[in-house]
Scaffold this active site. Structure first.
Site, PDB file in Angstrom:
ATOM      1  N   GLN A   1      -3.040 -13.164   0.185  1.00  0.00           N
ATOM      2  CA  GLN A   1      -3.530 -14.012   1.280  1.00  0.00           C
ATOM      3  C   GLN A   1      -4.006 -15.369   0.754  1.00  0.00           C
ATOM      4  OE1 GLN A   1      -2.911 -12.609   4.037  1.00  0.00           O
ATOM      5  NE2 GLN A   1      -3.677 -14.169   5.446  1.00  0.00           N
TER       6      GLN A   1
ATOM      7  N   PHE B   1      -3.064 -16.874  -2.003  1.00  0.00           N
ATOM      8  CA  PHE B   1      -1.919 -17.669  -2.481  1.00  0.00           C
ATOM      9  C   PHE B   1      -1.052 -18.163  -1.318  1.00  0.00           C
ATOM     10  CE2 PHE B   1      -2.621 -15.785  -6.756  1.00  0.00           C
ATOM     11  CZ  PHE B   1      -2.433 -16.920  -7.535  1.00  0.00           C
TER      12      PHE B   1
ATOM     13  N   GLU C   1       0.299  10.956  -9.669  1.00  0.00           N
ATOM     14  CA  GLU C   1      -0.774  11.750 -10.310  1.00  0.00           C
ATOM     15  C   GLU C   1      -1.789  12.223  -9.269  1.00  0.00           C
ATOM     16  OE1 GLU C   1       0.005  12.601 -13.079  1.00  0.00           O
ATOM     17  OE2 GLU C   1       1.196  10.980 -13.934  1.00  0.00           O
TER      18      GLU C   1
ATOM     19  N   ARG D   1      -5.306  10.233 -14.532  1.00  0.00           N
ATOM     20  CA  ARG D   1      -6.060   9.666 -13.398  1.00  0.00           C
ATOM     21  C   ARG D   1      -7.091   8.656 -13.893  1.00  0.00           C
ATOM     22  NH1 ARG D   1      -6.232  15.547 -10.487  1.00  0.00           N
ATOM     23  NH2 ARG D   1      -4.127  15.358  -9.616  1.00  0.00           N
TER      24      ARG D   1
ATOM     25  N   GLY E   1       1.877 -18.702   1.179  1.00  0.00           N
ATOM     26  CA  GLY E   1       3.329 -18.459   1.069  1.00  0.00           C
ATOM     27  C   GLY E   1       3.759 -18.153  -0.354  1.00  0.00           C
TER      28      GLY E   1
ATOM     29  N   THR F   1      10.023   9.871 -14.243  1.00  0.00           N
ATOM     30  CA  THR F   1       9.760   8.520 -14.763  1.00  0.00           C
ATOM     31  C   THR F   1      10.145   8.393 -16.237  1.00  0.00           C
ATOM     32  OG1 THR F   1       8.002   8.176 -13.178  1.00  0.00           O
ATOM     33  CG2 THR F   1       7.917   6.815 -15.164  1.00  0.00           C
TER      34      THR F   1
ATOM     35  N   THR G   1       7.808  17.374 -10.260  1.00  0.00           N
ATOM     36  CA  THR G   1       7.979  17.225  -8.808  1.00  0.00           C
ATOM     37  C   THR G   1       9.402  17.592  -8.369  1.00  0.00           C
ATOM     38  OG1 THR G   1       6.372  15.425  -8.850  1.00  0.00           O
ATOM     39  CG2 THR G   1       7.814  15.549  -6.920  1.00  0.00           C
ATOM     40  N   GLU G   2       9.484  18.152  -7.163  1.00  0.00           N
ATOM     41  CA  GLU G   2      10.793  18.479  -6.570  1.00  0.00           C
ATOM     42  C   GLU G   2      10.844  17.927  -5.154  1.00  0.00           C
ATOM     43  OE1 GLU G   2      11.175  22.720  -6.826  1.00  0.00           O
ATOM     44  OE2 GLU G   2      11.026  22.702  -9.030  1.00  0.00           O
TER      45      GLU G   2
ATOM     46  N   TYR H   1       8.666  13.604 -17.765  1.00  0.00           N
ATOM     47  CA  TYR H   1       8.125  14.808 -17.127  1.00  0.00           C
ATOM     48  C   TYR H   1       8.893  15.160 -15.865  1.00  0.00           C
ATOM     49  CZ  TYR H   1       4.067  14.397 -20.168  1.00  0.00           C
ATOM     50  OH  TYR H   1       3.254  14.347 -21.274  1.00  0.00           O
TER      51      TYR H   1
END
Ligand SMILES: Cc1cc2nc3c(=O)[nH]c(=O)nc-3n(C[C@H](O)[C@H](O)[C@H](O)COP(=O)(O)OP(=O)(O)OC[C@H]3O[C@@H](n4cnc5c(N)ncnc54)[C@H](O)[C@@H]3O)c2cc1C
Length: 388
Positions: free
Chosen positions: A337, A339, A364, A241, A341, A156, A124-125, A121
């Site tokens: 958080q 997990f 979207e 959506r 490091g 995309t 968008t510009e 699609y």
């Protein structure tokens, strides 16, 4: 929420398929989102065998004819895997509906439904994203052709597509200034990739900047009639959506499951970290918010299947997307958080989702635009028709 036996079966089929994809995530992450071609082809064939491609296409268009609830349940499962590996469960241009011509059906739609070709699609510009009406791309009628010009951003899957839906405004004629949408084959003279930018996620689907210079397409490539362009975008946005909301629920479920398992085994100061309330509270908040998002998402799907008013559908899809995408981002932040490091390593699921889920608050329609839509409907209709 109660599910019918058919819904539960579809959910289980999709869950089992996604469980097959999950072990490939790290390889994709470390290889610019790509899997070996034979593996990717196997995933596609398997999805097709399981009835998991073109899941939004009606039977009259050659698709499986799933209800919105069934599609939601399938998409929720695809959200459990990172690196867009779940996108093999494809969704075609169902929005085209009855305006599709026999020629368009034969040339583009049917091969798409069969999984043989893919679309992308170009709406968008650089100067027009949220404000789609601000696009500068033009279409000019020249006898039995249209001449298309414009530059598009973030297209995309352009690297995998055979054709692109190009949205423009008519430059002249009785409908000047109105939106039009075209099928454009990617190999049409004048269609080019201007740039392949890098993005936050590691996907095999790239987002091209595209240039369209004096691209000539036959009148037969016009979708619907002159002036219809925007209505198609709205139908697609509404659908997508809700599907974003579903995928965000799937992502949150995976994150909560993985973070809980880690917290049960990880020890610090001689205790399992799952025994610390600070960790428990993060998990409890995440589960609570997931449940809320899932109920909203399922209820929206059910109301669409029950024929809810189109404006109410529009507002509910926006609310589901807004809440579920923001919820999933909070859950990913907490999972990182928990997990510690490890959560900052690309081989860790929380790290990947932390980056990947961010765009669900942008594409979207951004979270701000969802709020604009919801507030607009609230002011026009009141509370009950939307949230009653
Ligand atoms: C990874 C990715 C893939 C994409 N894929 C595609 C694709 O395939 N095809 C396609 O056509 N597009 C695609 N897009 C574009 C996407 O839909 C837009 O990025 C999105 O709609 C936002 O537009 P924008 O980036 O121009 O931001 P802008 O519209 O410039 O917005 C910038 C900021 O201003 C805020 N804002 C704007 N208007 C208002 C308002 N009225 N009230 C309050 N705040 C406002 C926004 O919420 C945002 O925070 C993709 C984007 C990304 C990042």
């Amino acid at each position: 929420m109660d599910l019918t036996s058919r819904e539960r079966q579809l959910q289980e089929t999709a869950r089992a398929f996604v469980d097959e994809l999950i072990p490939w995530e790290v390889e994709a992450e470390m290889n610019r989102g790509e899997l070996p071609p034979d593996v990717a082809a196997k995933h596609h064939d398997r999805a097709a065998d399981l009835g998991l491609i073109s899941i939004n296409m009606s039977q009259s268009m050659g698709g499986p004819g799933y209800t919105m609830m069934e599609q939601t349940l399938i998409q929720e499962q695809t959200g459990r895997v990172t690196n867009a590996l779940g996108w093999v469960v494809s969704t075609g241009p169902s929005w085209i509906g009855e305006v599709v011509t026999e020629h368009q059906m034969k040339t583009w739609i049917r091969p798409t439904v069969d999984g043989d070709i893919h679309e992308c699609y170009a709406i968008t510009e650089a100067g027009a994203g949220s404000d789609v009406d601000g696009i500068q791309a033009t279409a000019r009628r020249d006898e039995d052709e249209y001449v298309l010009n414009g530059e598009k951003w973030h297209v995309t899957s352009a690297n995998l597509a055979s054709y692109v839906f190009f949205q423009a405004k008519l430059a002249e004629g009785p409908n000047a200034g109105r939106h039009v949408l075209f099928f454009v084959d990617m190999d049409t003279p004048g269609v080019e990739c201007a740039r392949v930018p890098e993005y936050t996620h590691t996907y095999g689907h790239h987002h091209w900047e595209m240039r369209f210079s004096d691209v000539r397409v036959p009148v037969a490539n016009l979708v619907g009639t002159e002036g219809d362009g925007m209505s198609f975008s709205h139908a697609w946005f509404r659908y997508e959506r809700l599907m974003i909301a579903a995928r965000c629920c799937g992502a949150a479920e995976r994150l909560i499951t993985e973070a809980t398992a880690f917290a049960e085994e990880r020890e610090a100061y001689g205790e399992r970290i799952a025994d610390y309330q600070a960790i428990q509270f993060m998990l409890a908040d995440s589960l609570t918010e997931l449940w809320a998002a899932r109920l909203m998402t399922y209820e929206t799907a059910r109301s669409i299947d029950a024929g809810a008013d189109l404006k109410a559908q529009h507002a509910r899809c926006s609310m589901a997307k807004l809440y579920a995408s923001e919820m999933a981002n909070r859950v990913a932040d907490r999972a990182v958080q928990i997990f510690g490091g490890r959560g900052f390593m690309r081989e860790n699921v929380a790290e990947r989702f932390y980056r990947e889920l961010r765009v669900d608050r942008i594409w979207e329609g951004t979270s701000e635009i969802q709020r604009v839509i919801i507030a607009d409907q609230l002011r026009k209709r009141g509370v009950s028709p939307i949230a009653g």
